[in-house]
Design a protein around this motif. Structure first.
Motif, PDB file in Angstrom:
ATOM      1  N   GLU A 186      -3.049  -2.972  -4.230  1.00  0.00           N
ATOM      2  CA  GLU A 186      -2.016  -1.940  -4.244  1.00  0.00           C
ATOM      3  C   GLU A 186      -0.783  -2.290  -3.423  1.00  0.00           C
ATOM      4  O   GLU A 186       0.251  -1.656  -3.562  1.00  0.00           O
ATOM      5  CB  GLU A 186      -2.602  -0.611  -3.756  1.00  0.00           C
TER       6      GLU A 186
ATOM      7  N   PHE B 106       3.744  -4.710  -6.311  1.00  0.00           N
ATOM      8  CA  PHE B 106       4.167  -4.012  -7.523  1.00  0.00           C
ATOM      9  C   PHE B 106       3.738  -4.844  -8.727  1.00  0.00           C
ATOM     10  O   PHE B 106       4.105  -6.020  -8.830  1.00  0.00           O
ATOM     11  CB  PHE B 106       5.685  -3.830  -7.534  1.00  0.00           C
ATOM     12  N   SER B 107       2.951  -4.260  -9.620  1.00  0.00           N
ATOM     13  CA  SER B 107       2.339  -5.040 -10.708  1.00  0.00           C
ATOM     14  C   SER B 107       2.509  -4.377 -12.061  1.00  0.00           C
ATOM     15  O   SER B 107       2.647  -3.159 -12.152  1.00  0.00           O
ATOM     16  CB  SER B 107       0.845  -5.218 -10.421  1.00  0.00           C
TER      17      SER B 107
ATOM     18  N   SER C  23       2.925  -9.736 -10.906  1.00  0.00           N
ATOM     19  CA  SER C  23       3.299  -9.002  -9.690  1.00  0.00           C
ATOM     20  C   SER C  23       4.613  -9.533  -9.141  1.00  0.00           C
ATOM     21  O   SER C  23       4.868 -10.742  -9.195  1.00  0.00           O
ATOM     22  CB  SER C  23       2.221  -9.154  -8.605  1.00  0.00           C
TER      23      SER C  23
ATOM     24  N   TYR D  48       5.540 -10.931  -2.976  1.00  0.00           N
ATOM     25  CA  TYR D  48       5.565 -10.160  -1.724  1.00  0.00           C
ATOM     26  C   TYR D  48       5.983 -11.055  -0.560  1.00  0.00           C
ATOM     27  O   TYR D  48       6.212 -10.594   0.545  1.00  0.00           O
ATOM     28  CB  TYR D  48       4.199  -9.525  -1.451  1.00  0.00           C
TER      29      TYR D  48
ATOM     30  N   TRP E 272       9.135  -8.081  -2.338  1.00  0.00           N
ATOM     31  CA  TRP E 272       8.853  -6.658  -2.546  1.00  0.00           C
ATOM     32  C   TRP E 272       7.457  -6.316  -2.043  1.00  0.00           C
ATOM     33  O   TRP E 272       6.506  -7.062  -2.281  1.00  0.00           O
ATOM     34  CB  TRP E 272       8.956  -6.324  -4.035  1.00  0.00           C
TER      35      TRP E 272
ATOM     36  N   ASN F 268       4.706  -3.047  -1.860  1.00  0.00           N
ATOM     37  CA  ASN F 268       4.355  -1.682  -2.257  1.00  0.00           C
ATOM     38  C   ASN F 268       3.642  -1.000  -1.098  1.00  0.00           C
ATOM     39  O   ASN F 268       2.458  -0.708  -1.159  1.00  0.00           O
ATOM     40  CB  ASN F 268       3.462  -1.735  -3.498  1.00  0.00           C
TER      41      ASN F 268
ATOM     42  N   ARG G 277      11.123  -1.354   0.873  1.00  0.00           N
ATOM     43  CA  ARG G 277      10.198  -1.978  -0.069  1.00  0.00           C
ATOM     44  C   ARG G 277      10.779  -3.240  -0.683  1.00  0.00           C
ATOM     45  O   ARG G 277      10.096  -3.951  -1.411  1.00  0.00           O
ATOM     46  CB  ARG G 277       9.820  -0.966  -1.155  1.00  0.00           C
ATOM     47  N   GLN G 278      12.060  -3.488  -0.445  1.00  0.00           N
ATOM     48  CA  GLN G 278      12.683  -4.759  -0.845  1.00  0.00           C
ATOM     49  C   GLN G 278      13.420  -5.291   0.370  1.00  0.00           C
ATOM     50  O   GLN G 278      14.199  -4.545   0.981  1.00  0.00           O
ATOM     51  CB  GLN G 278      13.652  -4.544  -2.015  1.00  0.00           C
TER      52      GLN G 278
ATOM     53  N   PHE H 206       6.824  -0.284 -14.577  1.00  0.00           N
ATOM     54  CA  PHE H 206       5.557   0.036 -13.910  1.00  0.00           C
ATOM     55  C   PHE H 206       5.696   1.406 -13.263  1.00  0.00           C
ATOM     56  O   PHE H 206       6.797   1.942 -13.171  1.00  0.00           O
ATOM     57  CB  PHE H 206       5.188  -1.036 -12.882  1.00  0.00           C
TER      58      PHE H 206
ATOM     59  N   ASP I  41       5.094   4.176 -10.046  1.00  0.00           N
ATOM     60  CA  ASP I  41       4.898   4.237  -8.594  1.00  0.00           C
ATOM     61  C   ASP I  41       3.723   5.161  -8.273  1.00  0.00           C
ATOM     62  O   ASP I  41       3.034   5.648  -9.168  1.00  0.00           O
ATOM     63  CB  ASP I  41       6.193   4.652  -7.872  1.00  0.00           C
ATOM     64  N   GLU I  42       3.495   5.394  -6.972  1.00  0.00           N
ATOM     65  CA  GLU I  42       2.327   6.158  -6.563  1.00  0.00           C
ATOM     66  C   GLU I  42       2.374   7.604  -7.049  1.00  0.00           C
ATOM     67  O   GLU I  42       1.355   8.273  -7.107  1.00  0.00           O
ATOM     68  CB  GLU I  42       2.140   6.088  -5.037  1.00  0.00           C
TER      69      GLU I  42
END
Lengths: 509, 509
Positions: A71, A74-75, A85, A88, A118, A120, A129-130, B76, B78-79
């Motif tokens: 998790e 981002f996939s 993905s 990261y 990135w 998540n 997140r970036q 995709f 997100d949560e």
């Protein structure tokens, strides 16, 4: 785009943890990246770019016994239902690249790479997140000179960015020493059952900066409850074991923190605590060689220090680990600006693909954090680019003349634009003000008849308007506004820009 | 990373349509981006960065009546199960940014942005799923001077990149003229039933370059079967309508293509075909103003031409559209290198959020395609950075000395690295060769005793070894190898690098 969807107007908003970046930060970061690139190049690293996303399995981001990616990344799936993905970090794609192109690469293989990554993860203040990383890695050698070199490259990078000596420190440790001290506390690391305990101990020591010795002591023992009431279970060590570890950490730190001891002092202090652990002695030997190389290059402990409490979060490190920290330089106990880069040796990453170990070591600059720290140190103010001069449209019929003026200024290397809206004078002046224009260029009917242009110095104008209380005197004087012959436009605008310390575009490159 | 997953070794591979980018391309592209940035800045545009992905609805990428994003984008959740998509261009994020920050922005708002974009489309030769764009946009004015300015900015950009006048053309049209000519062929565009027909006609005209007049004629009529046997349904126009459109396209092109007619010639030819269409006359007036502005700035039809067959693929354009083409400059009928940039006016994009129209116009450089074209034009060879000098490790015990030499060279601004592997002389020379090192630096025991270092010029050495057939003469002569005193190391290495036209790192910036 027809049918019912058309009715719903989307709200313009950013995804959680994302941000837009403004002109001032972009310009400053561009300049930073250029400086870092120059240092990395000087060490012989070559640039490489890899794509933003990769197959999830090549990034190593499938959790054990699961078919869905971790998790933390981002996939999404491609048309063949293979998982992809967003990267990261820049290390996992490097491992893929090396494994894929191994035979054709010079060995050791040395590359640098910069770009966004990135995560998540839960965003927070300053945690996005970036964000951008800038990495240098040497792959294919277990020579500890490669590690020493990366520490030196890190120091040179901060120096080149204008951080004065004394305001940056690269703090170095070796995972083998940490393993050695854990072994000498009586924990057998060949026993797989002690794997989790080892990680808990490392994580506890890693928190020294944040929690102090007391907090580490609790985390090595039963556990610790923080201010919010959250409880973290500890490593469950016995009192004698805890004492040995704490003793080790403090002895090798000296009284006044790492800066007060030479690298040899620290190594000697470590040695007395290591006992018979072969792994530990191995790690100590590696640091001794690094010390020798760094000393030969004239680098003292004020720049690159040994510090036995440095752990670094990533599990995959296998040897030397390093962390770069910036501090304010005023005074002895300078407050820290936090970690702005880190790295270490990871001999296992490429083995995931190849089955055989390919030793590697790398250093990564956290560009966004470094930017924030350099801002606090006041190292980013000098080179703000000038805003453009703005040609006002006094008479719409004469747009072509104004257009040509803008072109003439640009050819002379001056940022310039003709006002492109369709509003009147008041809005045009407001626009010029909002853009931070150093001056506006005015040519109405009267000026045209005289073959002149009027230049209004906006910066001086603002200053004077604050000083001159008498409105009438102001209107009569208009000292920030002057007229020149049409042929003298370029010279006049250049003089206004120079008056305020501005420069031509690209002149600072 | 334990359990069954551990057993399976992933194959190191790139996702479909993705690629790694090597050092030579990265360096050339960096330089290109710097040049483009400088031109955009000179026009008064300010940089902006937006994140790599956005909410799918803000990018406008939900298909009508569907809850899943368009397949052309990578998406995709997100949560919170909201859909996110990687940006497929830089214009949609700009529209989101403007709508979100409208009140605080100077108007017109002028920004440039560069970065990767992603398309979930079928990859092919030269067609990747990640590529770089470089955009400039002016938002918040319907002033056609903004469109003229972008065409001029495009021309200045290619000129600044070293493309000679005659090798680049910006071809301009106006969607309103196309609508006008369709109306004057008797197709009522106020009738929503003709919406699809209008798009089919535009698409047919857009294929003129590729299919010729005959192909366009078929696509305006019943349809066309291509070489592979694939059939494309046509617009189903009557013969008289087709004749009118073809007549329009050819008349306004002249005999020798667009370059042979002045912009006024083209406008006059268009006018005779337009009939009474108010939309068409509107478009014509806009191009007349653009012509006036461009002519005032001394820009001829060889740089910026009007061309009525230019359509551009994107549906959202509402006014002037432009396309930049590079051609080989040798000879009259210079072959095209294809489109390397495009843009146009889009007055509806921000309205998706705000409900009211915010007029805007933009130009986008396709960086990857431009790179390929500039390479063919031979514009990218001049500035190859020098490879690093390499210090060989002749005696492992003396690593610290070699390490210091590398440091000394770097401080003097010379790219340098000590060999970091652990192999012998043969492997070290092979490494230096593979890296393209201009020279290696050697100090064995004999040299050390004499206080000297030996420098081997690798480039000259290779050349000589090809010339000298007699091996003995070669060994005795060793003309590419010479020794200097230790203190003269920097000077000697610099002279070897200069001999081959190399420069210090960053000296070309």
């Amino acid at each position: 785009m027809s049918g019912k969807k058309r009715e719903i107007r989307p709200k313009p908003r950013l995804p959680k943890g994302m941000r837009d970046i403004d002109a001032a930060e972009i310009r400053a970061v561009e300049q930073m990246l250029g400086t870092i690139r120059q240092v990395y190049e000087s060490y012989g690293f070559e640039p490489l770019d890899t794509p933003a996303f990769e197959y999830t399995d090549t990034l190593g981001k499938f959790l054990p016994d699961q078919d869905r990616p971790n998790e933390g990344v981002f996939s999404f799936q491609d048309e063949d239902e293979q998982w992809l993905s967003l990267r990261y970090d820049l290390t996992a794609p490097l491992a893929r690249f090396v494994a894929q192109n191994y035979d054709g690469l010079p060995k050791p293989f040395r590359r640098y790479q910069t770009g966004p990554v990135w995560r998540n993860e839960k965003p927070g203040p300053g945690r996005f997140r970036q964000f951008t990383q800038f990495d240098a890695d040497t792959v294919g050698t277990d020579n500890v000179a490669a590690d020493a070199e990366l520490c030196m490259l890190a120091a040179d990078t901060y120096k080149a960015l204008g951080v004065p000596r004394g305001s940056y420190t690269i703090r170095v440790n070796n995972r083998k020493i940490l393993d050695g001290i854990i072994e000498s506390a009586g924990i057998d690391l060949r026993d797989a059952n002690n794997h989790a305990k080892r990680l808990t101990i490392m994580r506890a020591i890693d928190k020294l900066d944040r929690l102090g010795l007391g907090g580490v002591e609790q985390l090595l023992g039963e556990g610790r409850k923080d201010e919010s009431g959250d409880y973290t279970k500890g490593a469950g060590l016995e009192a004698a074991q805890i004492a040995k570890l704490i003793d080790f950490i403090t002895a090798a730190r000296g009284d006044g923190g790492s800066g007060a001891m030479t690298r040899s002092d620290v190594l000697n202090a470590i040695e007395t605590h290591l006992g018979e652990s072969a792994t530990g002695r191995d790690g100590l030997d590696e640091l001794r060689i690094m010390d020798e190389l760094l000393s030969a290059a004239g680098i003292g402990a004020d720049q690159i220090a040994f510090e036995p409490a440095i752990v670094r979060g990533l599990e995959y490190y296998t040897g030397p680990v390093f962390e770069a920290e910036l501090t304010y330089s005023d005074g002895g106990d300078a407050p820290s600006l936090g970690s702005v880069g880190s790295g270490g040796r990871y001999d296992g990453l490429v083995a995931r693909f190849k089955g055989v170990e390919v030793p590697a070591t790398g250093f990564s600059v956290g560009v966004s954090r470094l930017y924030a720290s350099l801002q606090k140190l006041g190292k980013l103010n000098a080179d703000r680019a000038s805003a453009p001069a703005i040609i006002l449209v006094m008479d719409k019929e004469r747009t072509a003349d104004y257009y040509k003026m803008a072109s003439t200024l640009r050819v002379a290397g001056i940022r310039a634009e003709m006002y492109l809206g369709t509003s009147g004078m008041k809005a045009q002046m407001k626009y010029a003000d909002k853009r931070g224009a150093p001056c506006v260029i005015i040519q109405g009917g009267d000026e045209k008849a005289r073959g002149e242009v009027t230049i209004k110095d906006m910066i001086l104008g603002e200053k004077l308007s604050q000083e001159i209380a008498d409105n009438q005197e102001w209107r009569e004087g208009q000292p920030a506004q002057f007229s020149v012959k049409e042929g003298e436009l370029v010279e006049a605008v250049a003089s206004v820009i120079a008056r305020h310390g501005g420069s031509k575009p690209g002149a600072d490159k």
